[in-house]
Design an enzyme around this catalytic site. Structure first.
Site, mmCIF file in Angstrom:
data_model
loop_
_atom_site.group_PDB
_atom_site.id
_atom_site.type_symbol
_atom_site.label_atom_id
_atom_site.label_comp_id
_atom_site.label_asym_id
_atom_site.label_seq_id
_atom_site.Cartn_x
_atom_site.Cartn_y
_atom_site.Cartn_z
ATOM 1 N N HIS A 13 36.370 63.605 32.043
ATOM 2 C CA HIS A 13 37.391 62.615 31.681
ATOM 3 C C HIS A 13 37.769 61.748 32.872
ATOM 4 O O HIS A 13 37.534 62.114 34.024
ATOM 5 C CB HIS A 13 38.647 63.278 31.109
ATOM 6 N N GLU A 49 50.302 64.608 28.021
ATOM 7 C CA GLU A 49 48.993 63.958 28.067
ATOM 8 C C GLU A 49 48.302 63.948 26.725
ATOM 9 O O GLU A 49 48.595 64.759 25.851
ATOM 10 C CB GLU A 49 48.119 64.591 29.163
ATOM 11 N N GLN A 68 41.813 60.435 29.449
ATOM 12 C CA GLN A 68 43.028 61.258 29.447
ATOM 13 C C GLN A 68 44.199 60.380 29.899
ATOM 14 O O GLN A 68 44.213 59.893 31.034
ATOM 15 C CB GLN A 68 42.858 62.429 30.420
ATOM 16 N N HIS A 92 42.725 59.943 38.386
ATOM 17 C CA HIS A 92 41.724 60.899 38.878
ATOM 18 C C HIS A 92 40.470 60.882 38.005
ATOM 19 O O HIS A 92 40.482 60.341 36.908
ATOM 20 C CB HIS A 92 42.303 62.324 38.954
ATOM 21 N N GLU A 142 38.850 66.281 40.005
ATOM 22 C CA GLU A 142 39.143 67.503 39.252
ATOM 23 C C GLU A 142 37.843 68.118 38.755
ATOM 24 O O GLU A 142 36.943 67.398 38.310
ATOM 25 C CB GLU A 142 40.043 67.125 38.063
HETATM 26 C C1 MC0 Z 1 48.351 60.758 45.885
HETATM 27 N N1 MC0 Z 1 47.437 60.211 46.698
HETATM 28 C C2 MC0 Z 1 46.363 59.874 45.975
HETATM 29 C C3 MC0 Z 1 46.667 60.254 44.645
HETATM 30 N N2 MC0 Z 1 47.921 60.804 44.631
HETATM 31 N N3 MC0 Z 1 45.197 59.315 46.310
HETATM 32 C C4 MC0 Z 1 44.298 59.098 45.306
HETATM 33 N N4 MC0 Z 1 44.534 59.423 44.012
HETATM 34 C C5 MC0 Z 1 45.701 59.997 43.653
HETATM 35 N N5 MC0 Z 1 45.911 60.325 42.386
HETATM 36 C C6 MC0 Z 1 47.578 59.959 48.139
HETATM 37 C C7 MC0 Z 1 48.780 59.105 48.422
HETATM 38 O O1 MC0 Z 1 48.481 57.741 48.286
HETATM 39 C C8 MC0 Z 1 49.124 59.502 49.831
HETATM 40 O O2 MC0 Z 1 48.310 58.799 50.735
HETATM 41 C C9 MC0 Z 1 48.771 60.975 49.877
HETATM 42 O O3 MC0 Z 1 47.821 61.167 48.811
HETATM 43 C C10 MC0 Z 1 49.980 61.876 49.657
HETATM 44 O O4 MC0 Z 1 50.601 61.452 48.462
HETATM 45 P P1 MC0 Z 1 52.051 61.902 47.979
HETATM 46 O O5 MC0 Z 1 52.494 60.973 46.909
HETATM 47 O O6 MC0 Z 1 52.942 62.140 49.146
HETATM 48 O O7 MC0 Z 1 51.807 63.202 47.215
HETATM 49 P P2 MC0 Z 1 51.583 64.707 47.627
HETATM 50 O O8 MC0 Z 1 50.933 64.866 48.965
HETATM 51 O O9 MC0 Z 1 52.848 65.440 47.363
HETATM 52 O O10 MC0 Z 1 50.523 65.064 46.493
HETATM 53 C C11 MC0 Z 1 49.284 64.441 46.380
HETATM 54 C C12 MC0 Z 1 48.371 65.415 45.648
HETATM 55 C C13 MC0 Z 1 49.085 65.786 44.311
HETATM 56 C C14 MC0 Z 1 47.031 64.705 45.393
HETATM 57 C C15 MC0 Z 1 48.150 66.644 46.524
HETATM 58 O O11 MC0 Z 1 49.270 64.620 43.526
HETATM 59 C C16 MC0 Z 1 48.360 66.827 43.518
HETATM 60 O O12 MC0 Z 1 48.474 68.035 43.788
HETATM 61 N N6 MC0 Z 1 47.593 66.435 42.492
HETATM 62 C C17 MC0 Z 1 46.845 67.373 41.671
HETATM 63 C C18 MC0 Z 1 47.592 67.694 40.399
HETATM 64 C C19 MC0 Z 1 47.787 66.496 39.482
HETATM 65 O O13 MC0 Z 1 47.505 65.352 39.859
HETATM 66 N N7 MC0 Z 1 48.307 66.759 38.259
HETATM 67 C C20 MC0 Z 1 48.517 65.702 37.250
HETATM 68 C C21 MC0 Z 1 47.354 65.610 36.329
HETATM 69 P P3 MC0 Z 1 48.847 58.252 52.125
HETATM 70 O O14 MC0 Z 1 47.661 57.573 52.716
HETATM 71 O O15 MC0 Z 1 49.993 57.350 51.803
HETATM 72 O O16 MC0 Z 1 49.263 59.497 52.889
HETATM 73 S S1 MC0 Z 1 47.259 67.086 35.355
HETATM 74 C C22 MC0 Z 1 45.794 67.078 34.575
HETATM 75 O O17 MC0 Z 1 45.054 66.158 34.735
HETATM 76 C C23 MC0 Z 1 45.479 68.271 33.676
HETATM 77 C C24 MC0 Z 1 46.522 68.398 32.616
HETATM 78 C C25 MC0 Z 1 44.083 68.183 33.044
HETATM 79 O O18 MC0 Z 1 43.233 67.357 33.413
HETATM 80 O O19 MC0 Z 1 43.788 68.990 32.141
#
Ligand code: MC0
Length: 150
Positions: A13, A49, A68, A92, A142
């Site tokens: 996705h 979602e 998604q 993502h 992912e």
């Molecule tokens: C944040 N950053 C990204 C990003 N989100 N870069 C690319 N794509 C993304 N989606 C970058 C920011 O621009 C920033 O860069 C740095 O990462 C830190 O961002 P932050 O806003 O301070 O956020 P953090 O560090 O608290 O968290 C970022 C992180 C988090 C990626 C670790 O979003 C995470 O754990 N994501 C995984 C879970 C998730 O996304 N769940 C929702 C979909 P700079 O350069 O400014 O430092 S759930 C899902 O999809 C499930 C239901 C499924 O598929 O079945």
């Protein structure tokens, strides 16, 4: 050199951050004729979602190919923070894998940071894990092991 391939079986996705899930679903249905196959709230991930089918599962691979749509449950969540910073758009990419734990172990050996050391619950009963975008060229990535057919 450590070769990762063959690791990914398909694009499972593309995750897209939206402000309003119902409006976004309507747009995808009306504009592209896609249909929703599942809608869930995932409290742990902080999202409402919906999965819209692009290609149904085929052959012996239980996974299909989806769009998604992700609406944050609150501002202080991955998608809430992303929306505040970037506005709506691609959040993502989810790649299909046969065995998510095995794929995580192989990728972990390369030094890429794993957001999830162990698989978590994803849409439609899948087992999922995220890789850190800072180690993957800016793409939140992912891994998705689709649930076996019931
Ligand atoms: C944040 N950053 C990204 C990003 N989100 N870069 C690319 N794509 C993304 N989606 C970058 C920011 O621009 C920033 O860069 C740095 O990462 C830190 O961002 P932050 O806003 O301070 O956020 P953090 O560090 O608290 O968290 C970022 C992180 C988090 C990626 C670790 O979003 C995470 O754990 N994501 C995984 C879970 C998730 O996304 N769940 C929702 C979909 P700079 O350069 O400014 O430092 S759930 C899902 O999809 C499930 C239901 C499924 O598929 O079945």
């Amino acid at each position: 050199v450590t070769y990762l391939l063959p690791l990914f079986t398909r694009i499972d996705h593309v995750g897209i951050a939206v402000r309003n899930l119902d409006d976004a679903i309507g747009w995808y249905e009306t504009t592209y004729g896609l249909t929703v196959t599942s809608r869930e709230t995932n409290e742990t991930q902080g999202v409402h979602e919906a999965m819209l089918v692009v290609a149904a599962p085929a052959g012996d691979d239980p996974g299909g190919s989806y769009v998604q749509l992700l609406e944050p449950l609150h501002e202080d969540s991955p998608v809430g923070k992303f929306l505040a910073r970037n506005g709506p758009g691609v959040h993502h990419i989810g790649y299909g894998v046969v065995d998510v734990a095995e794929a995580l172990a192989k990728i972990g050996e390369t030094g890429i940071r794993l957001i999830d050391e162990r698989p978590r619950h994803g849409s439609m009963g899948a087992s999922i894990a995220f890789l850190h975008p800072k180690d993957t060229g800016g793409v939140l990535t992912e891994l998705v092991q689709a649930a076996p057919p019931t």
